[in-house]
Design an enzyme around this catalytic site. Sequence first.
Site, PDB file in Angstrom:
ATOM      1  N   GLY B  76       0.798  -1.230   0.000  1.00 24.52           N
ATOM      2  CA  GLY B  76       0.000   0.000   0.000  1.00 24.52           C
ATOM      3  C   GLY B  76       0.823   1.269   0.000  1.00 24.52           C
ATOM      4  O   GLY B  76       0.290   2.356  -0.238  1.00 24.52           O
ATOM      5  N   ILE B 222      -1.490  20.976   0.297  1.00 25.87           N
ATOM      6  CA  ILE B 222      -2.598  20.080   0.650  1.00 25.87           C
ATOM      7  C   ILE B 222      -2.307  19.317   1.947  1.00 25.87           C
ATOM      8  O   ILE B 222      -3.141  19.282   2.855  1.00 25.87           O
ATOM      9  CB  ILE B 222      -2.894  19.107  -0.512  1.00 25.87           C
ATOM     10  CG1 ILE B 222      -3.477  19.895  -1.691  1.00 25.87           C
ATOM     11  CG2 ILE B 222      -3.847  18.005  -0.075  1.00 25.87           C
ATOM     12  CD1 ILE B 222      -3.790  19.073  -2.908  1.00 25.87           C
ATOM     13  N   GLU B 242       3.460  29.945   5.140  1.00 29.33           N
ATOM     14  CA  GLU B 242       3.607  29.628   3.716  1.00 29.33           C
ATOM     15  C   GLU B 242       4.477  30.683   3.034  1.00 29.33           C
ATOM     16  O   GLU B 242       4.251  31.878   3.197  1.00 29.33           O
ATOM     17  CB  GLU B 242       2.215  29.547   3.069  1.00 29.33           C
ATOM     18  CG  GLU B 242       2.199  29.480   1.556  1.00 29.33           C
ATOM     19  CD  GLU B 242       2.969  28.304   0.964  1.00 29.33           C
ATOM     20  OE1 GLU B 242       2.761  27.169   1.407  1.00 29.33           O
ATOM     21  OE2 GLU B 242       3.813  28.548   0.070  1.00 29.33           O
ATOM     22  N   HIS B 485     -32.623  15.804  -8.118  1.00 25.74           N
ATOM     23  CA  HIS B 485     -32.981  16.836  -7.140  1.00 25.74           C
ATOM     24  C   HIS B 485     -33.550  16.160  -5.893  1.00 25.74           C
ATOM     25  O   HIS B 485     -34.349  15.246  -6.015  1.00 25.74           O
ATOM     26  CB  HIS B 485     -34.036  17.769  -7.741  1.00 25.74           C
ATOM     27  CG  HIS B 485     -34.560  18.765  -6.747  1.00 25.74           C
ATOM     28  ND1 HIS B 485     -33.833  19.872  -6.376  1.00 25.74           N
ATOM     29  CD2 HIS B 485     -35.728  18.802  -6.045  1.00 25.74           C
ATOM     30  CE1 HIS B 485     -34.529  20.564  -5.495  1.00 25.74           C
ATOM     31  NE2 HIS B 485     -35.687  19.933  -5.265  1.00 25.74           N
TER      32      HIS B 485
END
Lengths: 109, 506
Positions: B76, B222, B242, B485
């Site tokens: 993984g 992210i 940042e 809807h």
Amino acid sequence: MNATRLLRASTVGRTPMIQFMGKRSIPASVDHTPRPHPAATTKSLPTSFAEYRQKAQQHGPLAYKTNSSSSIEPSAGQVFDRNDLPSRFWRLTLSKEEMDVIESGGAFA
Amino acid sequence: MLKSFIPRQSARSLLRPLNPGAPSAFYLVPRRGFASETPEHDVIVIGGGPGGYVAAIKAAQAGLKTACIEKRGALGGTCLNVGCIPSKSLLNNSHIYHQILHDVKNRGIDVEGVKLNLTQMMKAKETSVTGLTKGIEYLFKKNGVEYIKGTATLTGEHEIKVNPLDGGSPETYNAKNIIIATGSEATPFPGLEIDEQRIITSTGAIALTEVPKKMIVIGGGIIGLEMGSVWSRLGSDVTVVEYLGAIGGPGMDADMAKTMQKILSKQGMKFKLNTKVMGGDINTDSIAINVEAAKGGKQETLGADVVLVAIGRRPYTTGLGLENVGVETDERGRIIIDQEYRTKIPHIRVIGDVTFGAMLAHKAEEEGIAAVEYISKGYGHVNYGAIPSVMYTHPEAAWVGLTEQEVKATGKDYNIGSFPFSANSRAKTNLDTEGMVKFITDKETDRILGIHIIGPNAGEMIAEGVLALEYGASAEDIARTSHAHPTLSEAFKEAAMAAFSKPIHA
């Protein structure tokens, strides 16, 4: 030209830009010549790619152009010596132990 | 003794043509084999992450004798073990906790005595991870992929030496084709030594044993925003530092980045943009991070208990032995490949984070399949213009295609269509109305160039946009497609309507 607006205004009704493309198939001809990867930041490959192919041997010299439907057989008149291939393709030499096994007919344990 | 010398019939796969067209498939003549020799594989994949394990399964499904070498001890890769999956577990559960504390009262639910049980939250995360990694092992068995646990080193163009994890003696494997999928690792910050306790990467951020009072996140991309969200929701005072003037990284549309920053600020996260980290002092009790304006000038010291370094990731090739076979990397450590994922040695292919393109699990998966198709069929396909990105904060942010800034830079005339979730019936009933959908289309042809979403379930909704981009759809195609809807997806349709005409509900 605004495709969708023109189509909407036409008498035949709107034709979506999305079209059913039919069952996918592998293109008849694919150019396998190395080119830069689409996500690469440079627009050219190192010269080593071409240089490796010039000297590499894979069922014949790798530098020969092949396409997806070509035969792996060398073309008429084209020959190459087995010893030109990488060593793993060479005829294997017999070791002394192997010779002993063969000569004894398997008669020793 | 005799047994070991008796010639054995060559393995079936040695004689079987893989694909007459594939240029890198080796067609071997029959040769003498011995019982002491490891049989040659058609494909060996180095790395069992999302790119590697998918490539291995695909290769086995194509009838190729396949093995996958993984050194982690669990399949993984980063994604399943210390990345996407555990972080999503924490994001989901911390959101529920935060919602119970701050939101459910408005919905008519009174809850008392709410307490965080971080140990249990981590256990829930581990259960998800273990279940999924075991699931891949099952898929390997089902598809006949040989799973080799060990560290792989290339020792020849067709030869891989594996040091087994169990400490046994090294074994050598041979393969006609090799796929490198070794992934990436967190980029360290110079001067801040990672200990995964107080100076952490994303790996440490999913395994903290207590909620830090103050957390500094270096990097507003992210990973930084997702992990910052988790610990902010659980009670930490989080400040994101940042270097650039916007959060979300270079792929996020500027409008969306501004909106997202406002939303996250409202949730309690603090931001210091255009700010450079100069270094840090690590004391027994706290950590002091020295920052200054990116263009020079104002200096400041920020205090924290934990510092998350999330400035990006770099390709991981340590110990792989690329130098043994002369495979080259670029200035950023990415393995250089051509359009068919081939290195200069055509039968050694490379996919995923360790080479070009976005470092995303789903991009690696696509490449894994394409690389195997190039081996088995001589033709593969990945559309790099239609790879979605998702940030799993709340609300989520998702996008595909070009940003408005990128379209503007091309000089092309374009239309913008946007629709807010505050005008969407389902979002209103959910009391979850933050965000919007934004379409960017070609003014002349109405073709969709980019789609950007901030909103609940944006990560699921973007799939429709990816399909639209893949097919080359127009905004009108989406607008004329019926959407149920009441659903959030109606906002998607309305934004498309706004791009080519006018929306109904805004």
